[in-house]
Write a protein that holds these residues in place. Structure first.
Motif, PDB file in Angstrom:
ATOM      1  N   SER A  79     -12.814   1.739  -5.195  1.00 61.13           N
ATOM      2  CA  SER A  79     -11.814   2.507  -4.445  1.00 61.13           C
ATOM      3  C   SER A  79     -10.413   1.928  -4.599  1.00 61.13           C
ATOM      4  O   SER A  79      -9.553   2.156  -3.753  1.00 61.13           O
ATOM      5  CB  SER A  79     -12.200   2.546  -2.959  1.00 61.13           C
ATOM      6  N   ALA A  80     -10.175   1.198  -5.686  1.00 63.36           N
ATOM      7  CA  ALA A  80      -8.880   0.553  -5.876  1.00 63.36           C
ATOM      8  C   ALA A  80      -7.776   1.557  -6.177  1.00 63.36           C
ATOM      9  O   ALA A  80      -6.605   1.294  -5.938  1.00 63.36           O
ATOM     10  CB  ALA A  80      -8.970  -0.473  -7.004  1.00 63.36           C
ATOM     11  N   GLN A  91     -15.136  -3.415  -4.217  1.00 59.35           N
ATOM     12  CA  GLN A  91     -13.750  -3.079  -3.886  1.00 59.35           C
ATOM     13  C   GLN A  91     -13.062  -2.325  -5.014  1.00 59.35           C
ATOM     14  O   GLN A  91     -12.190  -1.494  -4.776  1.00 59.35           O
ATOM     15  CB  GLN A  91     -12.957  -4.357  -3.572  1.00 59.35           C
ATOM     16  N   LEU A  92     -13.447  -2.603  -6.253  1.00 55.59           N
ATOM     17  CA  LEU A  92     -12.764  -1.986  -7.388  1.00 55.59           C
ATOM     18  C   LEU A  92     -13.072  -0.494  -7.496  1.00 55.59           C
ATOM     19  O   LEU A  92     -12.320   0.244  -8.132  1.00 55.59           O
ATOM     20  CB  LEU A  92     -13.149  -2.706  -8.681  1.00 55.59           C
ATOM     21  N   PRO A 132      -7.909   0.800 -12.718  1.00 51.83           N
ATOM     22  CA  PRO A 132      -8.268  -0.434 -13.422  1.00 51.83           C
ATOM     23  C   PRO A 132      -8.332  -0.205 -14.933  1.00 51.83           C
ATOM     24  O   PRO A 132      -8.784   0.843 -15.395  1.00 51.83           O
ATOM     25  CB  PRO A 132      -9.633  -0.787 -12.840  1.00 51.83           C
ATOM     26  N   ASP A 172       0.852  -1.182   0.000  1.00 47.72           N
ATOM     27  CA  ASP A 172       0.000   0.000   0.000  1.00 47.72           C
ATOM     28  C   ASP A 172       0.895   1.243   0.000  1.00 47.72           C
ATOM     29  O   ASP A 172       1.634   1.479   0.960  1.00 47.72           O
ATOM     30  CB  ASP A 172      -0.895  -0.014   1.235  1.00 47.72           C
ATOM     31  N   LEU A 175      -1.571  -3.018  -7.281  1.00 49.13           N
ATOM     32  CA  LEU A 175      -2.861  -2.792  -7.905  1.00 49.13           C
ATOM     33  C   LEU A 175      -3.804  -3.945  -7.609  1.00 49.13           C
ATOM     34  O   LEU A 175      -3.377  -5.105  -7.493  1.00 49.13           O
ATOM     35  CB  LEU A 175      -2.715  -2.622  -9.420  1.00 49.13           C
ATOM     36  N   LEU A 176      -5.085  -3.622  -7.505  1.00 47.90           N
ATOM     37  CA  LEU A 176      -6.104  -4.632  -7.236  1.00 47.90           C
ATOM     38  C   LEU A 176      -6.423  -5.386  -8.527  1.00 47.90           C
ATOM     39  O   LEU A 176      -6.641  -4.777  -9.572  1.00 47.90           O
ATOM     40  CB  LEU A 176      -7.365  -3.966  -6.695  1.00 47.90           C
ATOM     41  N   SER A 177      -6.465  -6.726  -8.461  1.00 49.96           N
ATOM     42  CA  SER A 177      -6.777  -7.527  -9.639  1.00 49.96           C
ATOM     43  C   SER A 177      -7.588  -8.741  -9.220  1.00 49.96           C
ATOM     44  O   SER A 177      -7.553  -9.179  -8.064  1.00 49.96           O
ATOM     45  CB  SER A 177      -5.494  -7.965 -10.355  1.00 49.96           C
ATOM     46  N   TRP A 215     -10.707 -10.296  -5.226  1.00 47.37           N
ATOM     47  CA  TRP A 215      -9.920  -9.117  -5.590  1.00 47.37           C
ATOM     48  C   TRP A 215      -8.768  -8.954  -4.600  1.00 47.37           C
ATOM     49  O   TRP A 215      -8.983  -8.721  -3.415  1.00 47.37           O
ATOM     50  CB  TRP A 215     -10.802  -7.872  -5.582  1.00 47.37           C
ATOM     51  N   THR A 246      -4.571  -7.457  -3.967  1.00 44.76           N
ATOM     52  CA  THR A 246      -3.525  -6.536  -4.421  1.00 44.76           C
ATOM     53  C   THR A 246      -2.286  -7.306  -4.812  1.00 44.76           C
ATOM     54  O   THR A 246      -1.816  -8.168  -4.073  1.00 44.76           O
ATOM     55  CB  THR A 246      -3.176  -5.535  -3.311  1.00 44.76           C
TER      56      THR A 246
END
Length: 437
Positions: A354-355, A351-352, A313, A196, A256-258, A277, A279
């Motif tokens: 506020s990714a 969640q995506l 994203p 983070d 990054l969130l994936s 999801w 990170t």
């Protein structure tokens, strides 16, 4: 006024009274002490009210329809913030007390109270060198809507209510002369094993040079997990009315969130028993913004900006996200026994939102404001050309000697598949009254 709103109003009033008494309990004995000249006090009290209208066809609404109350969504929110600033013996402190009472879309009434330190640091220096240690707000970069090189504060922009930021733990050294400045910052020194960027331990630096009407900036950051990132920015005052600015950042890695599917015991591969999801570190991220400001003699101001955020994203991710939403809703309608796990999977889809600082990579931003005496009016729009989504805000402010009144509205919209049109709240109305002391 119904019972629910009476309860919110009474709770908010009680919080305000407690906040005022607490501030007075700190302020009164110290301000009249023998060494009162070594203490400096200021602060503000702000009641804030917001009312939000739900979208109704977003993942959060779908999840709550299957499992009511899974994710509380605020409808009416009465909030009171009391902020106290203290400077004494080389120490600067800013603290905030907050109480709120709000109703959810399921008609539940919730109240809570929190407190936090925005800043607590000490500084010293002699001449061109200055040093500071503690929790401090340090904001970098030159743009308005998006700041790629804000490497310390990591501030989320475009909030409709301006609040004092919460600083980062750091140790900082500054050098400056008439045309140059250099800052070196060790931030989040006690954190570890995190990707983070807001809490990752890092060493960052900024260099500044002033040359006539042009300001140049250089930035660098080395994070424990995200490694090296470098950036540059410039601001050029073309005339008394026109200013141009630009900013660019390259990052070796970013968290990054994936979407990561996992095999589960559930009967459908679209369902997961934990959030799918996660990170993960992604290589070679680029971010850039270019913009201009135009100011007239009668204090009207126009800001135009365009930016690319490689940390947001991708278009492919959002396409997959939309497909997953449709598939989850289809499972819920055809297999009632799976409605509970489907509800959790739909909730995780949110969640995506506020990714990253931006929901889409390509963004166009425009803002008009006009200050006429004690009144300021503003209208702005953020447009995402990839899906034709938009977020539009309008506000009106009045500034007195101690009172600051403001009210406004933000509306999210676009085609049905636009991300802004699928946020949990499609319209937010707010009003606030700030009293400074």
């Amino acid at each position: 006024m119904d019972i629910r709103h009476q309860h919110s109003w009474h709770a908010g009033t009680a919080v305000l009274l407690r906040s005022v008494l607490l501030v007075c309990s700190f302020y009164a004995p110290l301000s009249f002490a023998d060494d009162a000249e070594t203490w400096q006090f200021s602060g503000q009290i702000r009641p804030l009210w917001t009312s939000a209208q739900s979208t109704g066809h977003d993942p959060v609404s779908s999840a709550n329809a299957l499992l009511p109350g899974l994710i509380p969504v605020m409808s009416d929110n009465a909030q009171v913030q009391t902020e106290l600033h203290v400077i004494s013996h080389g120490i600067t402190a800013i603290g905030t007390l907050q109480g709120q009472a709000f109703d959810t879309d399921t008609k539940h009434e919730l109240t809570n109270g929190t407190a936090w330190l925005n800043e607590l640091y000490t500084g010293w220096g002699n001449g061109a060198w200055q040093f500071s240690v503690g929790k401090k707000i340090v904001s970098w970069d030159v743009a308005y809507g998006f700041r790629p090189n804000d490497m310390i504060q990591q501030e989320k922009r475009q909030t409709f209510i301006t609040s004092t930021l919460i600083g980062r733990p750091l140790a900082m050294a500054d050098y400056f002369d008439a045309d140059n400045a250099v800052s070196v910052v060790l931030v989040n020194p006690r954190q570890n094993n995190t990707t983070d960027p807001s809490i990752e331990p890092a060493l960052a630096a900024r260099a500044y040079h002033h040359a006539g009407n042009l300001d140049w900036y250089g930035f660098a950051r080395y994070g424990e997990q995200t490694r090296m990132s470098i950036g540059t920015a410039a601001a050029w005052v073309v005339s008394e009315s026109i200013e141009l600015h630009a900013s660019y950042r390259y990052s070796q890695k970013m968290g990054l969130l994936s979407l990561q599917q996992r095999p589960t015991l559930l009967s459908n591969t679209f369902l997961s028993n934990t959030s799918p999801w996660q990170t993960q570190l992604t290589d070679h991220i680029q971010q850039a913004v270019i913009g201009t400001t135009y100011t007239t003699e009668d204090q009207q101001s126009i800001i135009l900006e365009a930016w690319w955020d490689g940390a947001a994203p991708s278009d492919a991710q959002w396409t997959e996200w939309n497909q997953r939403n449709h598939a989850l809703n289809a499972i819920a309608s055809t297999t009632p026994s799976l409605q509970r796990p489907v509800a959790y999977n739909l909730a995780w889809q949110a969640q995506l939102f506020s990714a990253a600082n931006n929901v889409r990579r390509k963004n166009l931003y425009a803002r008009w404001s006009w200050q006429s005496g004690v009144w300021t009016t503003a209208i702005d729009t953020l447009y995402t050309p990839e899906d034709k989504g938009r977020a539009t805000s309008a506000s009106l402010e009045w500034q007195g000697d101690r009172w600051h009144l403001e009210a406004g509205v933000r509306i999210y919209g676009g085609p049905a598949n636009a991300i802004f049109a699928q946020l949990p709240q499609k319209r937010i109305v707010y009003s606030a009254a700030t009293w400074a002391f």
